[in-house]
Design a protein around this motif. Structure first.
Motif, PDB file in Angstrom:
ATOM      1  N   GLU A  61      34.148  40.218  52.297  1.00 32.30           N
ATOM      2  CA  GLU A  61      34.761  41.446  51.778  1.00 32.30           C
ATOM      3  C   GLU A  61      36.118  41.145  51.132  1.00 32.30           C
ATOM      4  O   GLU A  61      36.467  41.714  50.098  1.00 32.30           O
ATOM      5  CB  GLU A  61      34.921  42.484  52.889  1.00 32.30           C
ATOM      6  N   ARG A  62      36.875  40.274  51.730  1.00 33.39           N
ATOM      7  CA  ARG A  62      38.175  39.884  51.163  1.00 33.39           C
ATOM      8  C   ARG A  62      37.977  39.189  49.825  1.00 33.39           C
ATOM      9  O   ARG A  62      38.715  39.435  48.868  1.00 33.39           O
ATOM     10  CB  ARG A  62      38.921  38.984  52.150  1.00 33.39           C
ATOM     11  N   LEU A  63      36.972  38.314  49.729  1.00 31.94           N
ATOM     12  CA  LEU A  63      36.682  37.642  48.454  1.00 31.94           C
ATOM     13  C   LEU A  63      36.312  38.662  47.378  1.00 31.94           C
ATOM     14  O   LEU A  63      36.772  38.549  46.233  1.00 31.94           O
ATOM     15  CB  LEU A  63      35.542  36.628  48.642  1.00 31.94           C
ATOM     16  N   ARG A  64      35.511  39.635  47.743  1.00 27.54           N
ATOM     17  CA  ARG A  64      35.149  40.695  46.772  1.00 27.54           C
ATOM     18  C   ARG A  64      36.397  41.459  46.336  1.00 27.54           C
ATOM     19  O   ARG A  64      36.536  41.829  45.173  1.00 27.54           O
ATOM     20  CB  ARG A  64      34.136  41.646  47.393  1.00 27.54           C
ATOM     21  N   ARG A  65      37.273  41.715  47.267  1.00 27.21           N
ATOM     22  CA  ARG A  65      38.505  42.442  46.945  1.00 27.21           C
ATOM     23  C   ARG A  65      39.399  41.633  46.009  1.00 27.21           C
ATOM     24  O   ARG A  65      39.995  42.176  45.082  1.00 27.21           O
ATOM     25  CB  ARG A  65      39.233  42.735  48.261  1.00 27.21           C
ATOM     26  N   ILE A  66      39.509  40.336  46.273  1.00 22.22           N
ATOM     27  CA  ILE A  66      40.298  39.459  45.399  1.00 22.22           C
ATOM     28  C   ILE A  66      39.708  39.477  44.001  1.00 22.22           C
ATOM     29  O   ILE A  66      40.425  39.592  43.001  1.00 22.22           O
ATOM     30  CB  ILE A  66      40.353  38.027  45.968  1.00 22.22           C
ATOM     31  N   GLN A  67      38.394  39.389  43.936  1.00 19.43           N
ATOM     32  CA  GLN A  67      37.726  39.408  42.630  1.00 19.43           C
ATOM     33  C   GLN A  67      37.974  40.732  41.911  1.00 19.43           C
ATOM     34  O   GLN A  67      38.211  40.761  40.701  1.00 19.43           O
ATOM     35  CB  GLN A  67      36.221  39.174  42.808  1.00 19.43           C
ATOM     36  N   GLU A  68      37.959  41.839  42.638  1.00 18.65           N
ATOM     37  CA  GLU A  68      38.225  43.141  42.042  1.00 18.65           C
ATOM     38  C   GLU A  68      39.651  43.200  41.488  1.00 18.65           C
ATOM     39  O   GLU A  68      39.889  43.693  40.384  1.00 18.65           O
ATOM     40  CB  GLU A  68      38.033  44.232  43.099  1.00 18.65           C
ATOM     41  N   MET A  69      40.612  42.678  42.260  1.00 20.09           N
ATOM     42  CA  MET A  69      42.006  42.706  41.799  1.00 20.09           C
ATOM     43  C   MET A  69      42.208  41.840  40.558  1.00 20.09           C
ATOM     44  O   MET A  69      42.979  42.202  39.673  1.00 20.09           O
ATOM     45  CB  MET A  69      42.944  42.252  42.922  1.00 20.09           C
ATOM     46  N   ASN A  71      39.662  40.683  38.314  1.00 20.56           N
ATOM     47  CA  ASN A  71      38.811  41.067  37.182  1.00 20.56           C
ATOM     48  C   ASN A  71      39.069  42.482  36.693  1.00 20.56           C
ATOM     49  O   ASN A  71      39.208  42.704  35.491  1.00 20.56           O
ATOM     50  CB  ASN A  71      37.328  40.928  37.543  1.00 20.56           C
ATOM     51  N   GLU A  72      39.124  43.437  37.601  1.00 16.36           N
ATOM     52  CA  GLU A  72      39.221  44.838  37.190  1.00 16.36           C
ATOM     53  C   GLU A  72      40.658  45.321  37.023  1.00 16.36           C
ATOM     54  O   GLU A  72      40.937  46.146  36.161  1.00 16.36           O
ATOM     55  CB  GLU A  72      38.490  45.726  38.196  1.00 16.36           C
ATOM     56  N   LEU A  73      41.565  44.813  37.853  1.00 20.40           N
ATOM     57  CA  LEU A  73      42.961  45.266  37.772  1.00 20.40           C
ATOM     58  C   LEU A  73      43.840  44.333  36.952  1.00 20.40           C
ATOM     59  O   LEU A  73      44.988  44.646  36.661  1.00 20.40           O
ATOM     60  CB  LEU A  73      43.550  45.438  39.174  1.00 20.40           C
ATOM     61  N   GLY A  74      43.319  43.146  36.644  1.00 17.98           N
ATOM     62  CA  GLY A  74      44.050  42.207  35.805  1.00 17.98           C
ATOM     63  C   GLY A  74      45.176  41.452  36.495  1.00 17.98           C
ATOM     64  O   GLY A  74      46.053  40.910  35.822  1.00 17.98           O
ATOM     65  N   LEU A  75      45.166  41.384  37.810  1.00 15.06           N
ATOM     66  CA  LEU A  75      46.209  40.646  38.517  1.00 15.06           C
ATOM     67  C   LEU A  75      45.925  39.154  38.476  1.00 15.06           C
ATOM     68  O   LEU A  75      44.768  38.731  38.527  1.00 15.06           O
ATOM     69  CB  LEU A  75      46.287  41.083  39.984  1.00 15.06           C
ATOM     70  N   ASN A  76      46.981  38.362  38.408  1.00 21.38           N
ATOM     71  CA  ASN A  76      46.798  36.923  38.580  1.00 21.38           C
ATOM     72  C   ASN A  76      46.832  36.621  40.076  1.00 21.38           C
ATOM     73  O   ASN A  76      47.072  37.502  40.896  1.00 21.38           O
ATOM     74  CB  ASN A  76      47.862  36.141  37.794  1.00 21.38           C
ATOM     75  N   LEU A  77      46.601  35.371  40.445  1.00 28.69           N
ATOM     76  CA  LEU A  77      46.525  35.037  41.871  1.00 28.69           C
ATOM     77  C   LEU A  77      47.858  35.240  42.590  1.00 28.69           C
ATOM     78  O   LEU A  77      47.881  35.609  43.764  1.00 28.69           O
ATOM     79  CB  LEU A  77      46.017  33.614  42.065  1.00 28.69           C
ATOM     80  N   ALA A  78      48.970  35.033  41.887  1.00 28.29           N
ATOM     81  CA  ALA A  78      50.278  35.294  42.501  1.00 28.29           C
ATOM     82  C   ALA A  78      50.402  36.786  42.832  1.00 28.29           C
ATOM     83  O   ALA A  78      50.914  37.156  43.898  1.00 28.29           O
ATOM     84  CB  ALA A  78      51.409  34.850  41.583  1.00 28.29           C
ATOM     85  N   GLY A  79      49.917  37.632  41.939  1.00 29.06           N
ATOM     86  CA  GLY A  79      49.934  39.076  42.190  1.00 29.06           C
ATOM     87  C   GLY A  79      49.046  39.449  43.359  1.00 29.06           C
ATOM     88  O   GLY A  79      49.402  40.292  44.186  1.00 29.06           O
TER      89      GLY A  79
END
Length: 170
Positions: A61-69, A71-79
């Motif tokens: 679930e956390r991996l899916r959430r990271i992917q959502e942030m 891909n969909e929200l446009g955040l980089n990994l630092a964000g």
């Protein structure tokens, strides 16, 4: 006729049960992405005794959430790291507030009980109005003869209701 037995197994959501290939497929990511996220500290899979990564339902679930942030929200990994860190702080703060609210409720109940106890004790004792307490302490005879009794100071406005002082019985 053949009888089939059905067994249901309940697995806690934080128990590592998926190997990296299965977790990657469930999260719709490449296994290398999971390794990179682990290296950055975004995810911490459990390890088997032989060192194999084991991902839990919560990890997926956390991996899916990271992917959502990303891909969909446009955040980089630092964000993403920042958002996840803020969420952890928020959860810690919520738990702290809940603990403080429980403590406040306990203290209020304790204070209410103490107030009731004082009220019960006051009901059992003799109460003397405040204006008559001067008569309880005698004046020394020499001081009474040497000095004229001073005029009492102007009385402040009377409080609402009489003040009472508890007096212990002998």
């Amino acid at each position: 006729m053949r009888r089939t037995t059905r067994t249901t197994v309940t697995v806690s959501s934080d128990r590592g049960v998926f190997m990296i290939s299965v977790a990657a497929e469930l999260a719709e990511m490449h296994p290398q992405t999971l390794r990179m996220y682990e290296q950055r500290g975004l995810i911490e899979p459990k390890r088997s005794p032989k060192g194999t990564r084991l991902y839990s339902h919560e990890d997926v679930e956390r991996l899916r959430r990271i992917q959502e942030m990303t891909n969909e929200l446009g955040l980089n990994l630092a964000g993403v790291e920042h958002v996840l860190r803020l969420e952890q702080e928020l959860e810690r703060s919520r738990r702290r507030v809940e603990a403080l609210e429980r403590r406040t409720t306990d203290l209020q109940a304790e204070f209410a009980e103490q107030i009731e106890q004082v009220k019960r004790e006051l009901r059992g004792g003799e109460l003397v109005p405040l204006k008559h307490t001067r008569d309880l302490v005698p004046r020394p005879p020499a001081a009474a003869a040497a000095e004229p009794e001073p005029e009492p100071p102007a009385a402040p406005p009377a409080p609402r209701g009489p003040r009472r002082i508890p007096v212990e019985r002998d």
